[in-house]
Design a protein around this motif. Sequence first.
Motif, mmCIF file in Angstrom:
data_model
loop_
_atom_site.group_PDB
_atom_site.id
_atom_site.type_symbol
_atom_site.label_atom_id
_atom_site.label_comp_id
_atom_site.label_asym_id
_atom_site.label_seq_id
_atom_site.Cartn_x
_atom_site.Cartn_y
_atom_site.Cartn_z
ATOM 1 N N LEU A 164 0.827 -1.205 0.000
ATOM 2 C CA LEU A 164 0.000 0.000 0.000
ATOM 3 C C LEU A 164 0.862 1.257 0.000
ATOM 4 O O LEU A 164 0.516 2.260 -0.636
ATOM 5 N N SER A 165 1.990 1.207 0.685
ATOM 6 C CA SER A 165 2.910 2.338 0.682
ATOM 7 C C SER A 165 3.423 2.611 -0.727
ATOM 8 O O SER A 165 3.562 3.767 -1.143
ATOM 9 N N ALA A 166 3.694 1.536 -1.471
ATOM 10 C CA ALA A 166 4.150 1.687 -2.857
ATOM 11 C C ALA A 166 3.063 2.328 -3.721
ATOM 12 O O ALA A 166 3.347 3.195 -4.568
ATOM 13 N N ILE A 167 1.816 1.942 -3.495
ATOM 14 C CA ILE A 167 0.712 2.496 -4.279
ATOM 15 C C ILE A 167 0.494 3.962 -3.928
ATOM 16 O O ILE A 167 0.212 4.793 -4.801
ATOM 17 N N ARG A 168 0.610 4.310 -2.648
ATOM 18 C CA ARG A 168 0.503 5.716 -2.258
ATOM 19 C C ARG A 168 1.599 6.546 -2.927
ATOM 20 O O ARG A 168 1.370 7.674 -3.371
ATOM 21 N N THR A 169 2.811 5.968 -2.962
ATOM 22 C CA THR A 169 3.919 6.666 -3.631
ATOM 23 C C THR A 169 3.629 6.840 -5.105
ATOM 24 O O THR A 169 3.909 7.898 -5.692
ATOM 25 N N LEU A 170 3.059 5.809 -5.726
ATOM 26 C CA LEU A 170 2.687 5.885 -7.138
ATOM 27 C C LEU A 170 1.709 7.032 -7.369
ATOM 28 O O LEU A 170 1.879 7.836 -8.300
ATOM 29 N N ALA A 171 0.671 7.123 -6.532
ATOM 30 C CA ALA A 171 -0.338 8.173 -6.695
ATOM 31 C C ALA A 171 0.283 9.551 -6.528
ATOM 32 O O ALA A 171 0.010 10.480 -7.309
ATOM 33 N N ARG A 172 1.137 9.698 -5.513
ATOM 34 C CA ARG A 172 1.766 10.998 -5.256
ATOM 35 C C ARG A 172 2.673 11.419 -6.403
ATOM 36 O O ARG A 172 2.618 12.574 -6.864
ATOM 37 N N GLU A 173 3.501 10.503 -6.875
ATOM 38 C CA GLU A 173 4.423 10.834 -7.962
ATOM 39 C C GLU A 173 3.681 11.079 -9.269
ATOM 40 O O GLU A 173 4.080 11.935 -10.068
ATOM 41 N N ALA A 174 2.602 10.321 -9.498
ATOM 42 C CA ALA A 174 1.805 10.528 -10.710
ATOM 43 C C ALA A 174 1.182 11.925 -10.705
ATOM 44 O O ALA A 174 1.145 12.613 -11.732
ATOM 45 N N ALA A 175 0.705 12.358 -9.528
ATOM 46 C CA ALA A 175 0.130 13.704 -9.431
ATOM 47 C C ALA A 175 1.193 14.770 -9.657
ATOM 48 O O ALA A 175 0.952 15.773 -10.349
ATOM 49 N N ASP A 176 2.380 14.559 -9.095
ATOM 50 C CA ASP A 176 3.456 15.536 -9.257
ATOM 51 C C ASP A 176 3.922 15.652 -10.702
ATOM 52 O O ASP A 176 4.514 16.663 -11.089
ATOM 53 N N ASN A 177 3.654 14.611 -11.487
ATOM 54 C CA ASN A 177 4.058 14.614 -12.899
ATOM 55 C C ASN A 177 2.871 14.791 -13.840
ATOM 56 O O ASN A 177 2.936 14.434 -15.018
ATOM 57 N N ASP A 178 1.767 15.336 -13.301
ATOM 58 C CA ASP A 178 0.576 15.662 -14.092
ATOM 59 C C ASP A 178 -0.047 14.452 -14.782
ATOM 60 O O ASP A 178 -0.641 14.569 -15.863
ATOM 61 N N LEU A 179 0.092 13.278 -14.138
ATOM 62 C CA LEU A 179 -0.530 12.076 -14.677
ATOM 63 C C LEU A 179 -1.801 11.706 -13.913
ATOM 64 O O LEU A 179 -2.543 10.816 -14.329
ATOM 65 N N LEU A 180 -2.032 12.388 -12.796
ATOM 66 C CA LEU A 180 -3.176 12.100 -11.938
ATOM 67 C C LEU A 180 -3.583 13.392 -11.232
ATOM 68 O O LEU A 180 -2.721 14.192 -10.864
ATOM 69 N N ASP A 181 -4.883 13.581 -11.064
ATOM 70 C CA ASP A 181 -5.323 14.812 -10.403
ATOM 71 C C ASP A 181 -5.003 14.757 -8.908
ATOM 72 O O ASP A 181 -4.990 13.677 -8.291
ATOM 73 N N ASP A 182 -4.752 15.910 -8.337
ATOM 74 C CA ASP A 182 -4.329 15.992 -6.938
ATOM 75 C C ASP A 182 -5.364 15.420 -5.980
ATOM 76 O O ASP A 182 -5.016 14.824 -4.958
ATOM 77 N N ARG A 183 -6.639 15.591 -6.287
ATOM 78 C CA ARG A 183 -7.697 15.122 -5.397
ATOM 79 C C ARG A 183 -7.681 13.602 -5.273
ATOM 80 O O ARG A 183 -7.775 13.059 -4.171
ATOM 81 N N THR A 184 -7.529 12.927 -6.414
ATOM 82 C CA THR A 184 -7.473 11.462 -6.390
ATOM 83 C C THR A 184 -6.223 10.984 -5.678
ATOM 84 O O THR A 184 -6.264 10.041 -4.884
ATOM 85 N N ALA A 185 -5.092 11.631 -5.946
ATOM 86 C CA ALA A 185 -3.838 11.247 -5.299
ATOM 87 C C ALA A 185 -3.939 11.390 -3.781
ATOM 88 O O ALA A 185 -3.488 10.518 -3.032
ATOM 89 N N ALA A 186 -4.562 12.479 -3.328
ATOM 90 C CA ALA A 186 -4.729 12.691 -1.894
ATOM 91 C C ALA A 186 -5.642 11.633 -1.284
ATOM 92 O O ALA A 186 -5.399 11.146 -0.171
ATOM 93 N N ALA A 187 -6.681 11.248 -2.017
ATOM 94 C CA ALA A 187 -7.611 10.227 -1.528
ATOM 95 C C ALA A 187 -6.919 8.875 -1.403
ATOM 96 O O ALA A 187 -7.070 8.165 -0.403
ATOM 97 N N VAL A 188 -6.135 8.505 -2.414
ATOM 98 C CA VAL A 188 -5.396 7.238 -2.364
ATOM 99 C C VAL A 188 -4.393 7.269 -1.207
ATOM 100 O O VAL A 188 -4.175 6.265 -0.529
ATOM 101 N N GLY A 189 -3.820 8.429 -0.963
ATOM 102 C CA GLY A 189 -2.873 8.565 0.136
ATOM 103 C C GLY A 189 -3.484 8.357 1.503
ATOM 104 O O GLY A 189 -2.766 8.116 2.476
ATOM 105 N N ARG A 190 -4.799 8.419 1.590
ATOM 106 C CA ARG A 190 -5.482 8.224 2.869
ATOM 107 C C ARG A 190 -5.949 6.785 3.090
ATOM 108 O O ARG A 190 -6.592 6.493 4.110
#
Length: 299
Positions: A75-101
Motif C-alpha cells: 500500500l505504501s508503494a501504491i501511495r507513492t505511485l499516486a503521489r508521484e503521478a500527481a506531481d508529474n501531471d498524470l493524476l489529479d491531486d484530489r485522487t492522489a490525496a484520496a489514495v494517500g489516505r
Amino acid sequence: MSLPVLVDSGDALIQLVADAVTSPATQRAYARAIRDFLSWYAPQRGKRLSKRLVQRYAQELRKSGLSPANVNQRLSAIRTLAREAADNDLLDDRTAAAVGRVRGIRQEGQRVGKWLTLSETESLLSQPDRHTLAGKRDRALLAVLVGCGLRRREVATLTLEHVQQRDGRWVLVDLVGKRGRVRSVPMPAWCKALLDEWTRAAGIRSGRLFRPVNKGDRLAGESLSAEAVYRIVRRYAPDLAPHDLRRTHAQLARKGGAPLEQIQIALGHSSVQTTERYLGTKQDFQDAPCDRLGIRLER
C-alpha cells in the motif's frame, strides 16, 4: 488516471516510483508491489484509479494471507505511485490525496526477530578460514556487522576513510544511513584488529573496505554490493540475514549494560534525534555500546 493508461505505462510508472525512493531494497520491493498491482488492475479495464479501488485491493491482499507488514508495504508503494503521478501531471491531486489516505493494517505487538547469543556469535566469527584472503575478508565483514551494528548497505559502502580516531579510540565517522541521516559509530578493538588483518593482506590503502575475491583467492573488483554482503552472511549462517547481526549487536550490548540511548545512537534509529532533544543525550565514545559486547577472539 484510467486503467488503460496505468497498464500501458507500467514500466514508466515503476521507474517513477523507484526514482522516488533511495534505498535499492525499497526500490526492488516497490517495483514488485506496483507490478503486482497493475496485474490485478488489468482485467478491470475501464475503471479509474480511486481510493475505493485501492481499498478493495487492500482487502484482497488481506484475504490472500499476506502478513500485515507485507500488505502495508504494498500500500505504501501504491501511495507513492499516486503521489508521484500527481506531481508529474498524470493524476489529479484530489485522487492522489484520496489514495494517500488508504489505511494499512494495524499491527499489534512487535516481531521478536532473530539474534545470536554470545557463544554463538563467537562461533560465527571463528568460522571463516583466517589463512585465506576470502576468509580474512569474511571474518572482518562479519565482525563489522556484529561489532558496529551496521546495515548491509552501510557495510557495502564503507571506506577506509571512514575509519578514524576520536577520543583515543577507533570510530567509523560520518556514516550515511537511512533517509540521509549521518552518524558516527565506535568500533571495538577486536573488530579493528580483524579489519587491519584483512586490509593488510589485501593491500587496501584507500577506497572501499570490502571487495570481491575470486576463486583464486585474489582481489577481483573495487567494491561489494549489499546483496553480496547478504550472501556472505548466509554462507556461514544459512538461517540469518545481515540485519540479524545488527540485532545481535543491540541485544549483546544491552545485556552487557550499555545505556539504551547510546545503542539507539550507534544504530542510527529514527527516534535518536527525539531522544537527544528531550534527554540532552550526547554520544559517549569513552563508554560505547560496542565495549559491552563481551566478545573475545583468539588472535
